[in-house]
Design a protein around this motif. Structure first.
Motif, mmCIF file in Angstrom:
data_model
loop_
_atom_site.group_PDB
_atom_site.id
_atom_site.type_symbol
_atom_site.label_atom_id
_atom_site.label_comp_id
_atom_site.label_asym_id
_atom_site.label_seq_id
_atom_site.Cartn_x
_atom_site.Cartn_y
_atom_site.Cartn_z
ATOM 1 N N UNK A 1 -14.961 -4.047 -7.635
ATOM 2 C CA UNK A 1 -13.506 -4.286 -7.611
ATOM 3 C C UNK A 1 -12.928 -4.030 -6.218
ATOM 4 N N UNK A 2 -13.800 -3.687 -5.261
ATOM 5 C CA UNK A 2 -13.331 -3.424 -3.902
ATOM 6 C C UNK A 2 -12.624 -2.091 -3.770
ATOM 7 N N UNK A 3 -12.959 -1.137 -4.673
ATOM 8 C CA UNK A 3 -12.277 0.165 -4.668
ATOM 9 C C UNK A 3 -13.250 1.291 -4.320
ATOM 10 N N UNK A 4 -12.683 2.456 -4.014
ATOM 11 C CA UNK A 4 -13.469 3.680 -3.876
ATOM 12 C C UNK A 4 -13.259 4.538 -5.123
ATOM 13 N N UNK A 5 -14.141 5.525 -5.299
ATOM 14 C CA UNK A 5 -14.040 6.372 -6.499
ATOM 15 C C UNK A 5 -12.689 7.090 -6.567
ATOM 16 N N UNK A 6 -12.073 7.416 -5.409
ATOM 17 C CA UNK A 6 -10.767 8.098 -5.459
ATOM 18 C C UNK A 6 -9.628 7.165 -5.908
ATOM 19 N N UNK A 7 -9.906 5.874 -6.001
ATOM 20 C CA UNK A 7 -8.905 4.936 -6.527
ATOM 21 C C UNK A 7 -8.938 4.860 -8.060
ATOM 22 N N UNK A 8 -9.891 5.588 -8.641
ATOM 23 C CA UNK A 8 -10.097 5.515 -10.090
ATOM 24 C C UNK A 8 -9.495 6.770 -10.729
ATOM 25 N N UNK A 9 -8.812 6.593 -11.862
ATOM 26 C CA UNK A 9 -8.148 7.735 -12.508
ATOM 27 C C UNK A 9 -9.140 8.670 -13.189
ATOM 28 N N UNK A 10 -10.251 8.116 -13.682
ATOM 29 C CA UNK A 10 -11.215 8.941 -14.388
ATOM 30 C C UNK A 10 -12.210 8.068 -15.132
ATOM 31 N N UNK A 11 -13.038 8.715 -15.959
ATOM 32 C CA UNK A 11 -14.083 7.994 -16.686
ATOM 33 C C UNK A 11 -14.105 8.451 -18.139
#
Lengths: 324, 324
Positions: A61-71
């Motif tokens: 998605x062209x993102x880094x892990x810090x752009x993700x809210x959680x799993x």
């Protein structure tokens, strides 16, 4: 990217396959990857494969892990949600495995773990065929029969966290042990076992032809092909299974006065609407009071994606309810 | 007398008898009266009898109606709680009868109406054998089999208000219609019907002797007397009924992962602890997962008083939750 619009990673961990998706806040799948679980390689190897999928869907998605809210992750078996532990999962050969902690150590994002069937039910409730029904039952028919309950807009876990297990309720009190429960009588496994036994005792069927003579190859799609060819034996066995499922659902809807039941899982997806119609007929014949015939008995609209979507949306809801 | 210590009137309205009690805030019965319902005299006459009992229990305590916080009443059938209407009660021959409004017009105190089984379950939860369990099932075995559910410290009604009806769930899918549900197979009515039929086809039993040859006189106490005399036919029929009840309870506990089930009603009170032990054995054999064998299967501690105590305590709780 502000915190409350960040997407979530959803993982569906099964005994055979692992699926992963990056999911936006309305339940749309942005990117997806899957791989084999390879349980035999051990828990550490499975964790590595989950981590790789998680990173893949984010990168794609062209993102880094810090752009993700959680799993959010759904796993088979008994789950200790509070501590993120898979207590017992026969499919995975795991006992008391601290899955959430292991994933958090590597990814440094919030992790939510729940039972796979609960997660799938949550997906259907929030983004699938159960939308709008704050009370609903999810029934997933495949190798086994699992169930999840939404009560008052929340997953209902019960005291041991095992609520929803209608597959393990008795539907034939006088049958021999091992043939009494719904799962014993109407899962794909039990349907295939019964068909195999009937064919071996010379009941005519097109299943030997469809499987090249190897009845161990009967899968949901083979059953669907036999139905398409109007194979009487397959029709009879599946109709009887549908009746058991419809009666079991009627019992749950009677007990809980529910407005909605979503039917999913591999078998129902393969054998189609006519089969679900038979489930509905048996349901309507047995539900009480008859006013509850108004309960919607609907097929899953997310199919195989219920797990990854539900896992992501459940993690999102959990974070909104206890923000820190 | 300050408002929050005032006692409540609890009424248990049945097809045969009406019971009334003045109940203090801890569930203790201060005064009590009862009378026959005499359904055949019509709804107005029944309302008058309820009003008379309500006034009797208050006067007997040396109080006036303004010293009472309100009145809770449990009625059979389908109830519209919000509007205090008995929608359909076959036992009372009532359809859409505005019972709460009628009582309020005369007594000028808050009235709460709910289903009799829910009210009895609430009594056992708040002041009886279910105390301390915020999730529990109440099962009442008599003429029929009724059930009530407490979920998260509240009566669970479901969308049509009919939740808890485990007596109407199918337990024998292949039996003829009218013999499939738990109530069809394990209520006192069905037990008596089966015994009558077996005795008429010459199965030996002491029941004809105990009833002076009139099998229509078989009541719970007659069944208990036959058990005391170790009548094999009665033992066999009651054991089979206990097994159906235990299996049904196991299904509910499996589905909801419950910690407590309270068994009440006339039949269980009469035939005693050994019979409940048989229910427990069938439960333990069939509940899933086996950890749920830890669920308490206990007999009612309030007996016939569960209705009046539960009705009063439920009205009290409702008033505390929406004070006005």
């Amino acid at each position: 990217m502000s915190k409350n619009t960040k997407p979530w990673i959803g993982i569906d961990l099964g005994g055979t396959n692992i699926q992963a998706g990056l999911i936006n806040r309305t339940g749309k799948i942005l990117t997806r990857y899957h791989t084999k679980t390879k349980v035999e390689q051990g828990a550490d190897a499975v964790v590595k494969r989950i981590l790789k999928l998680a990173r893949n869907v984010v990168e794609e998605a062209g993102l880094d892990m810090q752009d993700v809210a959680g799993l959010g992750i759904g796993a088979p078996g008994t789950i200790d949600r509070t501590n993120g532990i898979v207590q017992k999962a026969v499919n995975l050969r795991w006992t008391n495995f601290p899955l959430a902690k292991r994933l958090h150590q590597e990814l440094q994002i919030p992790i939510l773990l729940d039972n796979d069937v609960n997660v799938g039910t949550w997906g259907e409730y929030r983004a699938g065929a159960g939308q709008g029904h704050d009370h609903m039952l999810g029934v997933f028919i495949g190798t086994g029969i699992g169930g999840g309950l939404i009560i008052d807009g929340k997953i209902y876990h019960g005291i041991l966290g095992t609520a929803g297990e209608l597959g393990h309720a008795v539907v034939e009190p006088h049958a021999s042990l091992g043939r009494r429960t719904l799962e014993n009588l109407a899962s794909r496994t039990s349907i295939v076992n019964l068909l195999t036994q009937l064919i071996r005792s010379n009941h005519p069927s097109c299943l030997p032809e469809l499987t090249g003579g190897d009845l161990s190859k009967i899968r949901s799609k083979v059953l669907a092909a036999a139905l398409d060819r109007k194979d009487p034996l397959t029709e009879q066995v599946l109709t009887e299974a549908a009746r058991y499922i419809g009666i079991s659902i009627a019992g749950v809807v009677t007990l809980l006065s529910l407005p909605c039941v979503v039917i999913g899982g591999g078998l129902s997806a393969a054998v189609g609407k006519q089969w679900v119609q038979r489930i509905r007929e048996a349901f309507e014949e047995h539900v009480f009071p008859t006013d509850l015939r108004s309960c919607s008995i609907v097929t899953s609209s997310l199919g195989d994606d219920a797990g990854i979507i539900g896992a992501a949306l459940l993690a999102q809801t959990a974070a909104e309810e206890s923000p820190n």
